[in-house]
Design a protein around this motif. Structure first.
Motif, PDB file in Angstrom:
ATOM      1  N   TYR A   1     -13.185   1.903  -7.420  1.00 19.07           N
ATOM      2  CA  TYR A   1     -13.681   0.824  -6.396  1.00 19.07           C
ATOM      3  C   TYR A   1     -13.386   1.114  -5.012  1.00 19.07           C
ATOM      4  CZ  TYR A   1     -13.514  -4.098  -4.733  1.00 19.07           C
ATOM      5  OH  TYR A   1     -13.874  -4.970  -3.946  1.00 19.07           O
ATOM      6  N   HIS A   2     -12.296   1.652  -4.546  1.00 20.73           N
ATOM      7  CA  HIS A   2     -12.354   2.107  -3.193  1.00 20.73           C
ATOM      8  C   HIS A   2     -13.280   3.114  -2.718  1.00 20.73           C
ATOM      9  CE1 HIS A   2      -9.842   2.417   0.494  1.00 20.73           C
ATOM     10  NE2 HIS A   2      -9.772   3.494   0.497  1.00 20.73           N
ATOM     11  N   ALA A   3     -13.372   4.044  -3.509  1.00 22.03           N
ATOM     12  CA  ALA A   3     -14.469   5.030  -3.064  1.00 22.03           C
ATOM     13  C   ALA A   3     -15.726   4.325  -3.087  1.00 22.03           C
ATOM     14  CB  ALA A   3     -14.586   6.218  -4.329  1.00 22.03           C
ATOM     15  N   GLU A   4     -16.173   3.395  -3.804  1.00 20.75           N
ATOM     16  CA  GLU A   4     -17.547   2.736  -3.763  1.00 20.75           C
ATOM     17  C   GLU A   4     -17.601   1.997  -2.595  1.00 20.75           C
ATOM     18  OE1 GLU A   4     -17.951   0.256  -7.331  1.00 20.75           O
ATOM     19  OE2 GLU A   4     -17.710   2.166  -8.652  1.00 20.75           O
ATOM     20  N   ARG A   5     -16.478   1.290  -2.203  1.00 17.76           N
ATOM     21  CA  ARG A   5     -16.283   0.496  -0.895  1.00 17.76           C
ATOM     22  C   ARG A   5     -16.849   1.555   0.314  1.00 17.76           C
ATOM     23  NH1 ARG A   5     -10.948  -2.389  -1.277  1.00 17.76           N
ATOM     24  NH2 ARG A   5     -11.326  -2.272   1.160  1.00 17.76           N
ATOM     25  N   LEU A   6     -16.148   2.602   0.115  1.00 16.21           N
ATOM     26  CA  LEU A   6     -16.181   3.646   1.390  1.00 16.21           C
ATOM     27  C   LEU A   6     -17.581   3.921   1.556  1.00 16.21           C
ATOM     28  CD1 LEU A   6     -12.867   5.406   1.000  1.00 16.21           C
ATOM     29  CD2 LEU A   6     -13.689   3.939   2.721  1.00 16.21           C
ATOM     30  N   VAL A   7     -18.164   4.204   0.331  1.00 16.34           N
ATOM     31  CA  VAL A   7     -19.577   4.558   0.295  1.00 16.34           C
ATOM     32  C   VAL A   7     -20.471   3.675   0.859  1.00 16.34           C
ATOM     33  CG1 VAL A   7     -21.583   5.526  -1.283  1.00 16.34           C
ATOM     34  CG2 VAL A   7     -19.332   6.436  -1.593  1.00 16.34           C
ATOM     35  N   ARG A   8     -20.388   2.460   0.558  1.00 15.10           N
ATOM     36  CA  ARG A   8     -21.161   1.309   1.032  1.00 15.10           C
ATOM     37  C   ARG A   8     -20.810   1.264   2.635  1.00 15.10           C
ATOM     38  NH1 ARG A   8     -18.967  -3.263  -2.038  1.00 15.10           N
ATOM     39  NH2 ARG A   8     -19.122  -2.035  -3.769  1.00 15.10           N
ATOM     40  N   ARG A   9     -19.640   1.524   2.989  1.00 16.80           N
ATOM     41  CA  ARG A   9     -19.462   1.242   4.534  1.00 16.80           C
ATOM     42  C   ARG A   9     -20.076   2.391   5.048  1.00 16.80           C
ATOM     43  NH1 ARG A   9     -13.331   1.034   5.657  1.00 16.80           N
ATOM     44  NH2 ARG A   9     -14.149   1.334   7.742  1.00 16.80           N
ATOM     45  N   ARG A  10     -19.977   3.537   4.506  1.00 17.71           N
ATOM     46  CA  ARG A  10     -20.716   4.640   5.218  1.00 17.71           C
ATOM     47  C   ARG A  10     -22.373   4.393   5.248  1.00 17.71           C
ATOM     48  NH1 ARG A  10     -20.029  10.163   2.128  1.00 17.71           N
ATOM     49  NH2 ARG A  10     -21.331   9.015   0.788  1.00 17.71           N
ATOM     50  N   SER A  11     -22.665   3.939   4.297  1.00 16.84           N
ATOM     51  CA  SER A  11     -24.369   3.607   4.181  1.00 16.84           C
ATOM     52  C   SER A  11     -24.745   2.604   5.243  1.00 16.84           C
ATOM     53  CB  SER A  11     -24.605   3.145   2.880  1.00 16.84           C
ATOM     54  OG  SER A  11     -24.293   2.015   2.621  1.00 16.84           O
ATOM     55  N   GLN A  12     -24.045   1.811   5.607  1.00 15.01           N
ATOM     56  CA  GLN A  12     -24.192   0.748   6.716  1.00 15.01           C
ATOM     57  C   GLN A  12     -23.963   1.435   8.206  1.00 15.01           C
ATOM     58  OE1 GLN A  12     -21.542  -2.166   5.477  1.00 15.01           O
ATOM     59  NE2 GLN A  12     -22.691  -2.781   3.995  1.00 15.01           N
TER      60      GLN A  12
ATOM     61  N   LEU B   1     -12.659   8.987   2.344  1.00 12.74           N
ATOM     62  CA  LEU B   1     -13.328   9.401   0.911  1.00 12.74           C
ATOM     63  C   LEU B   1     -12.907  10.519   0.477  1.00 12.74           C
ATOM     64  CD1 LEU B   1     -15.414   8.031  -0.679  1.00 12.74           C
ATOM     65  CD2 LEU B   1     -17.146   9.124   0.657  1.00 12.74           C
ATOM     66  N   ALA B   2     -12.830  11.778   1.313  1.00 11.65           N
ATOM     67  CA  ALA B   2     -12.554  13.007   0.582  1.00 11.65           C
ATOM     68  C   ALA B   2     -11.101  12.784  -0.045  1.00 11.65           C
ATOM     69  CB  ALA B   2     -12.390  14.115   1.798  1.00 11.65           C
ATOM     70  N   GLN B   3     -10.320  12.290   0.660  1.00 10.29           N
ATOM     71  CA  GLN B   3      -8.930  12.088  -0.011  1.00 10.29           C
ATOM     72  C   GLN B   3      -9.010  11.310  -1.360  1.00 10.29           C
ATOM     73  OE1 GLN B   3      -6.668  10.069   3.008  1.00 10.29           O
ATOM     74  NE2 GLN B   3      -5.891  11.773   4.071  1.00 10.29           N
ATOM     75  N   VAL B   4      -9.640  10.156  -1.230  1.00  9.24           N
ATOM     76  CA  VAL B   4      -9.682   9.452  -2.621  1.00  9.24           C
ATOM     77  C   VAL B   4     -10.509  10.512  -3.609  1.00  9.24           C
ATOM     78  CG1 VAL B   4     -11.233   7.470  -3.465  1.00  9.24           C
ATOM     79  CG2 VAL B   4      -9.903   7.327  -1.469  1.00  9.24           C
ATOM     80  N   HIS B   5     -11.426  11.173  -3.433  1.00 10.03           N
ATOM     81  CA  HIS B   5     -12.220  12.054  -4.240  1.00 10.03           C
ATOM     82  C   HIS B   5     -11.031  13.030  -4.852  1.00 10.03           C
ATOM     83  CE1 HIS B   5     -16.418  11.010  -3.093  1.00 10.03           C
ATOM     84  NE2 HIS B   5     -16.067  10.147  -3.781  1.00 10.03           N
ATOM     85  N   GLN B   6     -10.142  13.332  -3.696  1.00  5.46           N
ATOM     86  CA  GLN B   6      -9.346  14.310  -4.281  1.00  5.46           C
ATOM     87  C   GLN B   6      -8.214  13.736  -4.941  1.00  5.46           C
ATOM     88  OE1 GLN B   6      -9.167  17.837  -3.523  1.00  5.46           O
ATOM     89  NE2 GLN B   6      -7.609  17.728  -5.082  1.00  5.46           N
ATOM     90  N   GLN B   7      -7.873  12.709  -4.862  1.00  5.87           N
ATOM     91  CA  GLN B   7      -7.112  11.958  -5.856  1.00  5.87           C
ATOM     92  C   GLN B   7      -7.601  11.756  -7.536  1.00  5.87           C
ATOM     93  OE1 GLN B   7      -5.910   8.456  -3.707  1.00  5.87           O
ATOM     94  NE2 GLN B   7      -4.407   9.437  -2.334  1.00  5.87           N
ATOM     95  N   ILE B   8      -8.802  11.333  -7.286  1.00  6.59           N
ATOM     96  CA  ILE B   8      -9.540  11.283  -8.724  1.00  6.59           C
ATOM     97  C   ILE B   8      -9.700  12.646  -9.446  1.00  6.59           C
ATOM     98  CG2 ILE B   8     -11.897  10.751  -9.609  1.00  6.59           C
ATOM     99  CD1 ILE B   8     -12.131   8.489  -7.469  1.00  6.59           C
ATOM    100  N   HIS B   9      -9.950  13.489  -8.548  1.00  4.29           N
ATOM    101  CA  HIS B   9      -9.968  14.879  -9.263  1.00  4.29           C
ATOM    102  C   HIS B   9      -8.692  15.377  -9.841  1.00  4.29           C
ATOM    103  CE1 HIS B   9     -10.754  19.120  -9.886  1.00  4.29           C
ATOM    104  NE2 HIS B   9      -9.553  19.456  -9.053  1.00  4.29           N
ATOM    105  N   ASN B  10      -7.589  14.975  -8.898  1.00  4.99           N
ATOM    106  CA  ASN B  10      -6.154  15.251  -9.538  1.00  4.99           C
ATOM    107  C   ASN B  10      -5.845  14.420 -10.772  1.00  4.99           C
ATOM    108  OD1 ASN B  10      -5.878  16.937  -7.354  1.00  4.99           O
ATOM    109  ND2 ASN B  10      -4.458  15.755  -6.159  1.00  4.99           N
ATOM    110  N   LEU B  11      -6.079  13.241 -10.668  1.00  5.09           N
ATOM    111  CA  LEU B  11      -5.718  12.399 -12.130  1.00  5.09           C
ATOM    112  C   LEU B  11      -6.485  13.023 -13.273  1.00  5.09           C
ATOM    113  CD1 LEU B  11      -6.180   8.815 -10.771  1.00  5.09           C
ATOM    114  CD2 LEU B  11      -4.036  10.016 -11.883  1.00  5.09           C
ATOM    115  N   HIS B  12      -7.607  13.433 -13.317  1.00  3.07           N
ATOM    116  CA  HIS B  12      -8.411  14.094 -14.286  1.00  3.07           C
ATOM    117  C   HIS B  12      -7.992  15.233 -14.619  1.00  3.07           C
ATOM    118  CE1 HIS B  12     -11.787  11.126 -14.884  1.00  3.07           C
ATOM    119  NE2 HIS B  12     -11.941  11.155 -13.338  1.00  3.07           N
ATOM    120  N   GLN B  13      -7.401  16.186 -13.614  1.00  2.00           N
ATOM    121  CA  GLN B  13      -6.688  17.541 -13.989  1.00  2.00           C
ATOM    122  C   GLN B  13      -5.466  17.074 -14.507  1.00  2.00           C
ATOM    123  OE1 GLN B  13      -9.140  19.783 -13.790  1.00  2.00           O
ATOM    124  NE2 GLN B  13      -7.860  20.976 -12.198  1.00  2.00           N
TER     125      GLN B  13
END
Length: 66
Positions: free
Chosen positions: A19-30, A44-56
């Motif tokens: 959800y947080h990543a989606e909000r950041l992407v939306r802000r970036r597009s504006q 956004l890079a930190q959030v993506h890294q945390q998501i990756h770490n959870l999947h690992q």
């Protein structure tokens, strides 16, 4: 069979990160200009890294669309 507490917590945290990543992407597009906002990009890079770490750590978590 019920989900173990760690996996359940990871699944809930993953949903919040998505959800947080989606909000950041939306802000970036504006953005009004072509200059990227470095603070948003870094977050956004930190959030993506945390998501990756959870999947690992929890490979059974559903893959997210990013």
């Amino acid at each position: 069979m019920s989900e173990d507490p760690e996996s359940a917590q990871a699944r809930m945290f993953l949903a919040e990160l998505d959800y947080h990543a989606e909000r950041l992407v939306r802000r970036r597009s504006q953005w009004r200009d072509d200059k990227p906002n470095q603070a948003i990009e870094a977050e956004l890079a930190q959030v993506h890294q945390q998501i990756h770490n959870l999947h690992q750590r929890f490979p059974g978590l559903r893959q997210t669309s990013r």
